[in-house]
Write a protein that holds these residues in place. Structure first.
Motif, short mmCIF file in Angstrom:
data_model
loop_
_atom_site.label_atom_id
_atom_site.label_comp_id
_atom_site.label_asym_id
_atom_site.label_seq_id
_atom_site.Cartn_x
_atom_site.Cartn_y
_atom_site.Cartn_z
N GLY A 133 0.81 -1.21 0.00
CA GLY A 133 0.00 0.00 0.00
C GLY A 133 0.84 1.26 0.00
O GLY A 133 0.34 2.32 -0.30
N ALA A 178 -0.06 19.38 -10.72
CA ALA A 178 -1.36 18.88 -11.15
C ALA A 178 -1.73 17.56 -10.48
O ALA A 178 -2.90 17.25 -10.30
N ALA A 179 -0.72 16.78 -10.10
CA ALA A 179 -1.01 15.38 -9.77
C ALA A 179 -0.82 14.97 -8.31
O ALA A 179 -1.49 14.06 -7.84
N GLN A 229 -3.22 10.80 -12.23
CA GLN A 229 -4.21 11.36 -11.30
C GLN A 229 -5.34 10.36 -11.03
O GLN A 229 -5.81 10.23 -9.90
N GLY A 279 -3.70 -0.70 -2.17
CA GLY A 279 -3.30 -2.07 -2.47
C GLY A 279 -3.79 -2.60 -3.80
O GLY A 279 -3.49 -3.74 -4.15
N VAL A 324 -5.74 -3.15 3.57
CA VAL A 324 -4.94 -3.35 2.37
C VAL A 324 -5.11 -4.74 1.78
O VAL A 324 -5.43 -4.91 0.61
N SER A 376 -6.12 6.24 -3.28
CA SER A 376 -6.57 6.96 -2.09
C SER A 376 -7.81 6.29 -1.51
O SER A 376 -8.00 6.25 -0.30
N LEU A 430 3.68 9.08 -13.09
CA LEU A 430 2.90 10.29 -13.39
C LEU A 430 3.06 10.61 -14.86
O LEU A 430 2.13 10.54 -15.63
N VAL A 475 2.96 3.93 -1.54
CA VAL A 475 2.97 4.35 -2.94
C VAL A 475 4.16 5.25 -3.22
O VAL A 475 4.47 6.15 -2.43
N GLY A 489 -4.01 7.86 -8.63
CA GLY A 489 -3.93 8.42 -7.28
C GLY A 489 -5.28 8.41 -6.59
O GLY A 489 -5.40 8.03 -5.42
N GLU A 490 -6.31 8.81 -7.32
CA GLU A 490 -7.65 8.80 -6.74
C GLU A 490 -8.06 7.39 -6.33
O GLU A 490 -8.67 7.17 -5.29
N THR A 511 3.96 -0.01 -4.21
CA THR A 511 3.10 0.29 -5.36
C THR A 511 3.73 1.47 -6.10
O THR A 511 3.89 2.55 -5.53
N LEU A 512 4.10 1.23 -7.35
CA LEU A 512 4.80 2.25 -8.14
C LEU A 512 3.88 2.80 -9.21
O LEU A 512 3.28 2.03 -9.96
N VAL A 513 3.74 4.11 -9.26
CA VAL A 513 2.81 4.74 -10.21
C VAL A 513 3.55 5.80 -11.03
O VAL A 513 4.15 6.72 -10.47
N THR A 556 -0.42 14.09 -16.85
CA THR A 556 -0.54 13.23 -15.67
C THR A 556 -1.97 12.76 -15.46
O THR A 556 -2.33 12.32 -14.37
N ALA A 563 -3.65 14.06 -5.64
CA ALA A 563 -4.61 12.98 -5.88
C ALA A 563 -4.23 11.72 -5.10
O ALA A 563 -5.04 10.81 -4.97
N PHE A 564 -3.01 11.68 -4.58
CA PHE A 564 -2.51 10.47 -3.92
C PHE A 564 -2.73 10.51 -2.41
O PHE A 564 -2.89 11.58 -1.83
N PRO A 565 -2.72 9.34 -1.80
CA PRO A 565 -2.98 9.28 -0.36
C PRO A 565 -1.81 9.83 0.46
O PRO A 565 -0.66 9.80 0.00
#
Lengths: 290, 290, 290
Positions: free
Chosen positions: A29, A82-83, C47, C58, C24, C54, A64, A31, C50-51, A60-62, C43, A86-88
């Motif tokens: 979890g 901008a981004a 985004q 997981g 998770v 959030s 952008l 990120v 990310g949402e 967890t790899l994201v 992005t 949006a992430f936790p």
């Protein structure tokens, strides 16, 4: 059933659960986002991910984006702006747009509004801060990372990715280097829009994938635009009024509306405004209230 | 508290924990990398990932690159060489650059230095081996994969991805097919650089995203370059000395330095050497010691 | 050992395990795929991810492609058709090709063959249904998502991604909105191939990354082709017979074979048929049986 018997089963179960969790699940979890100008045709991004997963399995790899124009700190900062939110909370944002790699520019990590940011101290992280002072900043100390090698050309892999992985794995910011005075951070110079009487002056910051021109004119500068009416101009691009959505215009028609970043956006319904009207990053935009 | 009561709670808890772990958590942290010439405009890569997650839920999937020029085994091998060792032991590297799909070229999987490699036996996996003999090699037996269908054009999805997922999920190499003599593997012919007196002769292997020319001239062939001085040439590209980093040159200046792959790299500070000097993959590079 | 003592250890362990899992691990292995026309230079995709993370930490997030031509519902539907069934049951497919964003087109989520699909009601999800009636369909109610903001231009981030994350996290379809009559769904008009005597008439649906022309001529329409022989034509592209694989042709030779989507594919061995013969999406293809 005696205590010993329970202990024989119970202790190992707890230890097994804890140990397994420590190795992977504790960070399940967690990120890390990646934002670079590395492109996708090489394995630079993959190498950074490998280094991170070697240090902190289960991340967890994201992505952008990795299509920041080479060495464009401003565009990198704008994409980060901008981004990131949006992430936790707890997310680590790894940002590598680093024309000064190998010079004496600082490698930093900072915390801000519950997120972490890792990258070169060249202004790109200011995309998130937007001029504010972060909670904590450190200069990354390579010795704290126990890195095997640190090349002169790829700190993304050798310095920033390891630092990001350590943070995501639970190490504290202060454990990775020495404290930096937040006021000493390099900032990015994002052009600001302003209102002068009945005219708002702004700039196109980014041309997006659809060919929309995303400006720096924040929605609040356009208060009253719908009621009073506005004329929007940028070179050959001209339109009247503030549309509620793309669907409010006819196909092929130029329109202006509030973008997903809460700023003025110049668009063509079902088309690419940038191509049609030769919109460019940095071009001047004026909004005239009626 | 009697044994029965404990058992009523304890047994199910252990089973619940074990079963859940077996289905997902046992492979949490298992990494599969993907390296192909599939591009990103179709769903080929996505389909491979779907097949893998159907077999082995919880995998961590990492793209190396999918922009290998179509059918270029050499470039695929070079990208694999650059990236595989950044990943943790146990990682499965799935490599599909496969011009011979549907022919009688073998589909193989091998282990080497604690990593697994899966792909066609056409030399692309030799990027990791670099001529060495792997620990174990098998020819993938489709029957061991219980694949529902095997198309004639997409073994990436129908054969290689399933094999990679099975390995990442814990099945042994020997369980997936029959042993192959390592000496029978197809190798890739990477041009080798060499030193002849005071001159090193090499080749540009890859033009990277920034337009840098990455050569096959290993750093050790350039020992003494800083002290003695060198002249580097490739067509119209010329520069003197070995720079410590990009930042050591003036903006727009041509420079040569050691790349993140530990080989000589031809660059232009804040620019694209390939565009400026028309550098091409395969072009001859000479380094003349003073 | 008394009951109290056991309870002191046992209760917290169970709660700890359950709580951690709920946050998770319960969704570890839950897959959400993403298919859009957003491209990778902004992005937008990041985004959305990310949402989702959030809301549902997981998740396993898999890109199908983001290179659908802007606003092309048909191409989006075709990519969805090619890829969705490779994923495990329970997968949520988030599809955002949404020229009508901000209009009154419905935002829907549906279940079909054990998978979930989320996107605009403009036909793009019909790529998976292919005209069939889904099991359940709802119109997404923004209030059920407790979204902080819903922009007029980016429902991918503000509406569809949250809905997908909630489904992947275990919320039921009926909990996210009100039931929609499946017969009211907007469908996509995919050109159909047909056989007329000894001739099959079809169309090129997609030009893939290799420049192959993927047609709508299903394999079953070509039954007997190998035995009887066929002539395939599309503009200047002509070839005889149905090849078993690319490897069956000489280098540079035009060939026709069954694609990984089980339809007729026009190709050039080791080359790009689309470039060589100017193949275009929508071009007419004829197959003449001997």
């Amino acid at each position: 059933m005696g205590e010993t018997t329970v202990g024989q089963w119970f202790g190992p179960l707890v230890r097994w659960a804890l140990v397994t969790r420590e190795s992977v699940d504790d960070v399940a979890g967690s990120v890390v986002t990646l934002l670079t100008d590395f492109g996708l045709s090489d394995t630079f991004v993959g190498q950074m991910k490998g280094e991170m997963l070697s240090r902190t399995p289960g991340l967890t790899l994201v992505d952008l984006t990795h299509q920041v124009p080479p060495q464009s700190i401003l565009i990198g900062a704008l994409h980060l702006r901008a981004a990131w939110s949006a992430f936790p909370p707890g997310t680590v944002h790894l940002v590598v747009v680093d024309p000064g790699v190998g010079s004496d520019r600082r490698a930093i990590a900072l915390s801000w509004q519950g997120h972490y940011f890792v990258g070169p101290d060249n202004g790109v992280l200011d995309g998130a801060l937007d001029g504010a002072e972060p909670d904590d900043v450190i200069e990354i100390d390579p010795r704290q990372l126990h890195a095997e090698r640190i090349s002169r050309t790829f700190h993304g892999r050798d310095l920033f990715a390891p630092a990001a992985a350590e943070l995501a794995g639970g190490r504290s910011l202060s454990d990775l280097g020495s404290v930096v005075d937040p006021r000493s951070l390099v900032r990015v110079d994002v052009p600001r829009a302003f209102r002068d009487g009945d005219t708002v002056h702004g700039t196109i910051l980014i041309i997006d994938h659809y060919g929309n021109g995303i400006t720096n004119i924040a929605a609040h500068l356009l208060e009253g635009a719908v009621a009073r009416g506005i004329e929007v101009q940028c070179g050959e691009f001209r339109c009247s009024g503030l549309a509620a959505s793309y669907a409010a215009a006819e196909s092929d028609e130029a329109l202006a509306l509030i973008s997903s970043m809460d700023t003025l956006e110049l668009a063509v319904r079902d088309g690419a405004a940038a191509t049609r009207y030769d919109l460019q990053t940095g071009a001047e935009v004026t909004v005239q209230f009626s």
